[in-house]
Scaffold this motif. Structure first.
Motif, short mmCIF file in Angstrom:
data_model
loop_
_atom_site.label_atom_id
_atom_site.label_comp_id
_atom_site.label_asym_id
_atom_site.label_seq_id
_atom_site.Cartn_x
_atom_site.Cartn_y
_atom_site.Cartn_z
N TYR A 66 -2.75 0.63 11.22
CA TYR A 66 -3.26 0.53 9.85
C TYR A 66 -2.10 0.47 8.85
O TYR A 66 -2.11 -0.32 7.92
CB TYR A 66 -4.12 1.75 9.50
CG TYR A 66 -5.44 1.85 10.23
CD1 TYR A 66 -6.09 0.74 10.74
CD2 TYR A 66 -6.06 3.09 10.39
CE1 TYR A 66 -7.31 0.85 11.40
CE2 TYR A 66 -7.27 3.21 11.04
CZ TYR A 66 -7.90 2.11 11.53
OH TYR A 66 -9.09 2.23 12.17
N LEU A 67 -1.14 1.33 9.07
CA LEU A 67 0.02 1.38 8.18
C LEU A 67 0.81 0.07 8.22
O LEU A 67 1.24 -0.44 7.19
CB LEU A 67 0.93 2.56 8.58
CG LEU A 67 2.07 2.91 7.66
CD1 LEU A 67 1.56 3.32 6.29
CD2 LEU A 67 2.89 4.05 8.26
N VAL A 84 -1.86 -1.88 18.96
CA VAL A 84 -3.19 -2.12 19.54
C VAL A 84 -3.13 -1.93 21.06
O VAL A 84 -3.98 -1.26 21.65
CB VAL A 84 -3.70 -3.53 19.18
CG1 VAL A 84 -4.86 -3.95 20.06
CG2 VAL A 84 -4.08 -3.60 17.72
N GLU A 85 -2.10 -2.50 21.68
CA GLU A 85 -1.94 -2.38 23.13
C GLU A 85 -1.79 -0.91 23.55
O GLU A 85 -2.43 -0.44 24.50
CB GLU A 85 -0.71 -3.18 23.57
CG GLU A 85 -0.46 -3.17 25.06
CD GLU A 85 -1.44 -4.01 25.83
OE1 GLU A 85 -1.71 -3.65 26.99
OE2 GLU A 85 -1.94 -5.00 25.29
N GLN A 86 -0.95 -0.18 22.82
CA GLN A 86 -0.73 1.23 23.15
C GLN A 86 -2.00 2.05 22.93
O GLN A 86 -2.35 2.88 23.78
CB GLN A 86 0.42 1.80 22.33
CG GLN A 86 1.77 1.28 22.76
CD GLN A 86 2.89 1.78 21.85
OE1 GLN A 86 2.68 2.17 20.72
NE2 GLN A 86 4.10 1.73 22.37
N GLN A 111 -16.01 4.98 19.96
CA GLN A 111 -15.67 4.68 18.57
C GLN A 111 -14.22 4.23 18.46
O GLN A 111 -13.90 3.33 17.68
CB GLN A 111 -15.93 5.92 17.70
CG GLN A 111 -17.40 6.24 17.57
CD GLN A 111 -17.65 7.62 16.98
OE1 GLN A 111 -16.79 8.49 16.99
NE2 GLN A 111 -18.85 7.82 16.47
N ALA A 112 -13.35 4.84 19.24
CA ALA A 112 -11.93 4.46 19.24
C ALA A 112 -11.77 3.01 19.67
O ALA A 112 -11.01 2.25 19.08
CB ALA A 112 -11.13 5.38 20.17
N ALA A 113 -12.51 2.61 20.71
CA ALA A 113 -12.43 1.23 21.19
C ALA A 113 -12.85 0.26 20.08
O ALA A 113 -12.21 -0.78 19.88
CB ALA A 113 -13.31 1.05 22.42
N GLN A 114 -13.89 0.61 19.35
CA GLN A 114 -14.35 -0.23 18.24
C GLN A 114 -13.28 -0.31 17.15
O GLN A 114 -12.98 -1.39 16.63
CB GLN A 114 -15.66 0.32 17.66
CG GLN A 114 -16.19 -0.48 16.50
CD GLN A 114 -16.59 -1.89 16.88
OE1 GLN A 114 -17.07 -2.14 17.98
NE2 GLN A 114 -16.38 -2.82 15.97
N LEU A 119 -8.91 -3.19 14.29
CA LEU A 119 -7.51 -3.29 13.90
C LEU A 119 -6.92 -4.62 14.37
O LEU A 119 -6.23 -5.31 13.62
CB LEU A 119 -6.71 -2.12 14.48
CG LEU A 119 -5.20 -2.15 14.26
CD1 LEU A 119 -4.87 -2.10 12.78
CD2 LEU A 119 -4.55 -0.99 15.00
N GLN A 120 -7.21 -4.99 15.61
CA GLN A 120 -6.70 -6.25 16.15
C GLN A 120 -7.24 -7.44 15.35
O GLN A 120 -6.49 -8.36 15.01
CB GLN A 120 -7.09 -6.37 17.62
CG GLN A 120 -6.49 -7.58 18.30
CD GLN A 120 -6.81 -7.59 19.78
OE1 GLN A 120 -7.88 -7.15 20.20
NE2 GLN A 120 -5.89 -8.10 20.57
N GLU A 121 -8.53 -7.41 15.04
CA GLU A 121 -9.12 -8.49 14.25
C GLU A 121 -8.54 -8.54 12.85
O GLU A 121 -8.29 -9.62 12.31
CB GLU A 121 -10.64 -8.33 14.21
CG GLU A 121 -11.30 -8.60 15.54
CD GLU A 121 -12.78 -8.25 15.54
OE1 GLU A 121 -13.32 -7.80 14.50
OE2 GLU A 121 -13.41 -8.41 16.60
N ALA A 122 -8.30 -7.37 12.25
CA ALA A 122 -7.71 -7.32 10.91
C ALA A 122 -6.31 -7.94 10.91
O ALA A 122 -5.94 -8.66 9.99
CB ALA A 122 -7.66 -5.89 10.40
N ALA A 123 -5.56 -7.66 11.95
CA ALA A 123 -4.22 -8.23 12.06
C ALA A 123 -4.28 -9.75 12.19
O ALA A 123 -3.49 -10.48 11.57
CB ALA A 123 -3.47 -7.63 13.25
N GLN A 124 -5.24 -10.26 12.97
CA GLN A 124 -5.39 -11.69 13.14
C GLN A 124 -5.81 -12.37 11.83
O GLN A 124 -5.28 -13.42 11.47
CB GLN A 124 -6.42 -11.99 14.23
CG GLN A 124 -5.93 -11.63 15.62
CD GLN A 124 -7.04 -11.70 16.66
OE1 GLN A 124 -8.22 -11.84 16.35
NE2 GLN A 124 -6.66 -11.55 17.93
#
Length: 132
Positions: A66-67, A84-86, A111-114, A119-124
Motif C-alpha cells: 500500500y505504501l 504481493v508475492e511475499q 480476507q487477506a487473499a482478497q 493490491l496486485q490489481e491496484a498496482a496494475q
C-alpha cells in the motif's frame, strides 16, 4: 472495532498514537487511510515487523505494498509485485498451518487473499495509468 466499521480512521490514528497506549498495528492500519501520514505509516510498519509474531508477516508486506503505491514522496511501484508475492506466500503458509476443515478461523486469511489480490490489481491499474 466500531470506529473501523464507521471509517473513523483519524480517531483510530490518534488513539493508536496516544501516550501510554501506543499500538503500531492500529497506526499501520489507519495511517494509509488518512491523508499525508506516510512517514507515520513507515514507522508503524517497522515497529510491527519487529514486534509481531510471524503469523502477521503477510500483513506487513501487504501494508508495504500500500505504501509503495500510495506514498507520493517515495513511490516504489516496481516493489509492489515483490510485496504481493511475499504476502501471498506467507498467507498461504499460515493457511497450511490451519485445520483442513474450513471454519471461522480461516476467515482472516481469506480476507487477506482478497486484499492481496486487490493490491496486485491496484498496482496494475496504477502502472497502466502511468504508461497510458
Amino acid at each position: 472495532k466500531c470506529s473501523k466499521e464507521l471509517n473513523q480512521w483519524e480517531t483510530l490514528l490518534e488513539y493508536g498514537n496516544s501516550v501510554g497506549n501506543t499500538n503500531p498495528t492500529l497506526v499501520m492500519e489507519a495511517a494509509w487511510r488518512v491523508n499525508n501520514q506516510w512517514n507515520l505509516m513507515k514507522d508503524a510498519i517497522q515497529q510491527v515487523e519487529q514486534a509481531s509474531p510471524r503469523e502477521m508477516a503477510w500483513k506487513v508486506n501487504l501494508y508495504r505494498g500500500y505504501l509503495a503505491i500510495c506514498s507520493p514522496d517515495d513511490p516504489h511501484l516496481p516493489m509492489v509485485d515483490r510485496y504481493v508475492e511475499q504476502a501471498s506466500s506467507l498467507a498461504m503458509r499460515e493457511w497450511k498451518r490451519l485445520p483442513r476443515l474450513v471454519s471461522h478461523i480461516h476467515l482472516p486469511l481469506l480476507q487477506a487473499a482478497q486484499q492481496v489480490m486487490e493490491l496486485q490489481e491496484a498496482a496494475q491499474i496504477h502502472q497502466g495509468l502511468l504508461h497510458g
